[in-house]
Design a protein around this motif. Structure first.
Motif, mmCIF file in Angstrom:
data_model
loop_
_atom_site.group_PDB
_atom_site.id
_atom_site.type_symbol
_atom_site.label_atom_id
_atom_site.label_comp_id
_atom_site.label_asym_id
_atom_site.label_seq_id
_atom_site.Cartn_x
_atom_site.Cartn_y
_atom_site.Cartn_z
ATOM 1 N N MET A 1 0.882 -1.045 -0.023
ATOM 2 C CA MET A 1 -0.073 -0.043 -0.031
ATOM 3 C C MET A 1 0.944 1.459 0.116
ATOM 4 S SD MET A 1 -2.708 1.019 2.903
ATOM 5 C CE MET A 1 -1.445 0.967 4.167
ATOM 6 N N GLN A 2 0.571 2.213 -0.802
ATOM 7 C CA GLN A 2 1.334 3.324 -1.136
ATOM 8 C C GLN A 2 0.855 4.421 -0.162
ATOM 9 O OE1 GLN A 2 4.131 3.378 -2.979
ATOM 10 N NE2 GLN A 2 4.648 5.172 -2.320
ATOM 11 N N ILE A 3 1.728 4.911 0.521
ATOM 12 C CA ILE A 3 1.181 6.316 1.447
ATOM 13 C C ILE A 3 1.881 7.254 0.522
ATOM 14 C CG2 ILE A 3 1.616 7.638 3.461
ATOM 15 C CD1 ILE A 3 -0.267 5.618 4.013
ATOM 16 N N PRO A 4 1.125 8.353 -0.114
ATOM 17 C CA PRO A 4 1.708 9.715 -0.923
ATOM 18 C C PRO A 4 2.171 10.499 -0.122
ATOM 19 C CG PRO A 4 -0.829 9.707 -0.772
ATOM 20 C CD PRO A 4 -0.304 8.327 -0.101
ATOM 21 N N ARG A 5 3.401 11.242 -0.780
ATOM 22 C CA ARG A 5 3.405 12.344 -0.424
ATOM 23 C C ARG A 5 2.424 13.306 -0.243
ATOM 24 N NH1 ARG A 5 8.233 15.140 -3.668
ATOM 25 N NH2 ARG A 5 7.592 16.682 -1.920
ATOM 26 N N PRO A 6 2.549 14.182 0.767
ATOM 27 C CA PRO A 6 1.465 15.414 0.804
ATOM 28 C C PRO A 6 1.253 15.857 -0.434
ATOM 29 C CG PRO A 6 3.197 15.620 2.669
ATOM 30 C CD PRO A 6 3.595 14.593 1.721
ATOM 31 N N LEU A 7 -0.150 15.825 -0.868
ATOM 32 C CA LEU A 7 -0.441 16.408 -2.062
ATOM 33 C C LEU A 7 -0.318 17.858 -2.201
ATOM 34 C CD1 LEU A 7 -3.808 14.453 -2.059
ATOM 35 C CD2 LEU A 7 -1.646 13.940 -3.199
ATOM 36 N N GLY A 8 0.139 18.144 -3.646
ATOM 37 C CA GLY A 8 0.241 19.555 -3.696
ATOM 38 C C GLY A 8 1.762 19.971 -3.747
ATOM 39 N N ALA A 9 2.718 18.872 -3.861
ATOM 40 C CA ALA A 9 3.863 19.019 -3.604
ATOM 41 C C ALA A 9 4.755 19.574 -4.652
ATOM 42 C CB ALA A 9 4.805 17.860 -3.121
ATOM 43 N N ILE A 10 5.502 20.535 -4.668
ATOM 44 C CA ILE A 10 6.349 20.921 -5.816
ATOM 45 C C ILE A 10 7.791 21.028 -5.474
ATOM 46 C CG2 ILE A 10 4.518 22.147 -7.073
ATOM 47 C CD1 ILE A 10 5.890 24.915 -6.079
ATOM 48 N N ALA A 11 8.567 21.051 -6.322
ATOM 49 C CA ALA A 11 10.017 21.246 -6.206
ATOM 50 C C ALA A 11 10.326 22.567 -6.800
ATOM 51 C CB ALA A 11 11.000 20.191 -6.793
ATOM 52 N N ILE A 12 10.895 23.546 -6.138
ATOM 53 C CA ILE A 12 11.152 24.871 -6.540
ATOM 54 C C ILE A 12 12.510 25.215 -6.580
ATOM 55 C CG2 ILE A 12 9.098 25.892 -5.410
ATOM 56 C CD1 ILE A 12 10.905 26.832 -3.195
ATOM 57 N N GLY A 13 13.502 24.040 -6.655
ATOM 58 C CA GLY A 13 14.689 24.151 -7.142
ATOM 59 C C GLY A 13 15.386 25.399 -6.342
ATOM 60 N N ALA A 14 16.069 26.211 -7.082
ATOM 61 C CA ALA A 14 16.959 27.423 -6.883
ATOM 62 C C ALA A 14 16.302 28.226 -5.905
ATOM 63 C CB ALA A 14 17.542 27.985 -7.888
ATOM 64 N N THR A 161 13.867 3.164 10.143
ATOM 65 C CA THR A 161 14.892 2.255 10.444
ATOM 66 C C THR A 161 14.470 0.692 10.243
ATOM 67 O OG1 THR A 161 14.347 2.285 12.839
ATOM 68 C CG2 THR A 161 16.240 3.615 11.855
ATOM 69 N N ALA A 162 13.009 0.649 10.268
ATOM 70 C CA ALA A 162 12.124 -0.635 10.100
ATOM 71 C C ALA A 162 10.768 -0.275 9.894
ATOM 72 C CB ALA A 162 12.367 -1.453 11.240
ATOM 73 N N GLY A 163 10.016 -1.243 9.360
ATOM 74 C CA GLY A 163 8.672 -1.269 9.220
ATOM 75 C C GLY A 163 8.144 -1.512 7.700
ATOM 76 N N ASP A 164 6.931 -1.109 7.561
ATOM 77 C CA ASP A 164 6.392 -1.789 6.261
ATOM 78 C C ASP A 164 7.212 -0.800 5.018
ATOM 79 O OD1 ASP A 164 4.256 -2.949 7.496
ATOM 80 O OD2 ASP A 164 3.026 -1.229 7.808
ATOM 81 N N ALA A 165 7.305 -1.536 3.968
ATOM 82 C CA ALA A 165 7.900 -0.996 2.733
ATOM 83 C C ALA A 165 7.297 0.173 2.370
ATOM 84 C CB ALA A 165 7.683 -1.963 1.719
ATOM 85 N N ASP A 166 5.767 0.454 2.661
ATOM 86 C CA ASP A 166 5.181 1.516 2.182
ATOM 87 C C ASP A 166 5.174 2.681 2.987
ATOM 88 O OD1 ASP A 166 4.501 0.399 -0.420
ATOM 89 O OD2 ASP A 166 2.508 -0.466 0.411
ATOM 90 N N ALA A 167 5.839 2.369 4.539
ATOM 91 C CA ALA A 167 6.005 3.543 5.139
ATOM 92 C C ALA A 167 6.956 4.428 4.254
ATOM 93 C CB ALA A 167 6.330 2.992 6.521
#
Length: 224
Positions: A1-14, A161-167
């Motif tokens: 099960m995939q836990i997504p990154r917080p929605l609306g994320a952008i990378a603004i680079g410089a 350090t441990a736990g579910d792969a999707d965490a």
């Protein structure tokens, strides 16, 4: 099960620099918070200064997960169902936007499908649309971010350090504090790329204790 990154994320680079340079956009400690604190005591003035992102490097202290233990709920559903409308109205009375404009701003900031998070010892459990996933996390230090208007914020970072792969591999806290203290609420960032998370400045899922009602959260937000 995939836990997504917080929605609306952008990378603004410089536009984002860690350390001494500036962010080009609003950020996790550059929100439209209203402050109604009593400044009659020096302690209150120091707390207000730090809350607003003005502090010296030697005031920053390491923190452990003890500061964020508990059962936490997202405020995003309360924004969407209208419970936080009095907060948006209050911001409009004291700010430079309409209540609807504040709602739209926070709809991006608060947006997430993880409605609940529990933190017990070193274990995080994320309750998302597809069900819970858990992981154990250890401190990976902190980063200081400097924003365009001159204020700063501290991200406290923990690595799985441990736990579910999707965490998620990393979680990063921002709660306007820079030294050990029990958090009353926090903004949380999560994902598998430490550096990319530090570039996230538009979406900051926000959590308050699950024991609070929507009305109590409204009271807390207006008080701060």
């Amino acid at each position: 099960m995939q836990i997504p990154r917080p929605l609306g994320a952008i990378a603004i680079g410089a536009a984002l620099i860690i350390g001494t340079q500036a962010l080009g956009q609003s950020s996790d400690t550059d929100h439209d918070h209203s402050h109604a604190h009593d400044h009659s005591h020096s302690h209150d003035e120091v707390a207000e200064r730090i809350y607003n992102g003005y502090f010296e490097d030697d005031e920053i202290k390491p923190r452990t997960l003890a500061d964020w233990q508990g059962d936490w709920q997202s405020v995003y559903p309360y924004l969407e169902d209208g419970t936080l409308a009095p907060v948006m109205a209050h911001k409009a009375e004291h700010g430079d936007r309409s209540a609807d404009a504040y709602h739209d701003y926070y709809a991006i900031g608060y947006r997430t499908d993880v409605d609940r998070i529990t933190i017990e010892g070193e274990t995080f459990t994320f309750y998302g649309d597809a069900g819970p996933v858990s992981g154990q996390y250890a401190s990976d230090g902190y980063e200081v971010l400097t924003y365009k208007k001159g204020n700063r914020g501290v991200r406290y970072i923990f690595e799985k350090t441990a736990g579910d792969a999707d965490a998620p591999q990393f979680v990063q806290f921002s709660d306007h504090a820079i030294a050990p203290t029990d958090a009353g609420h926090f903004h949380l960032y999560w994902g598998n790329d430490r550096a990319a998370l530090l570039e996230e400045v538009t979406n900051w899922p926000t959590y308050y204790p699950s024991s609070l009602s929507g009305e109590e959260i409204v009271h807390e937000m207006i008080a701060h």
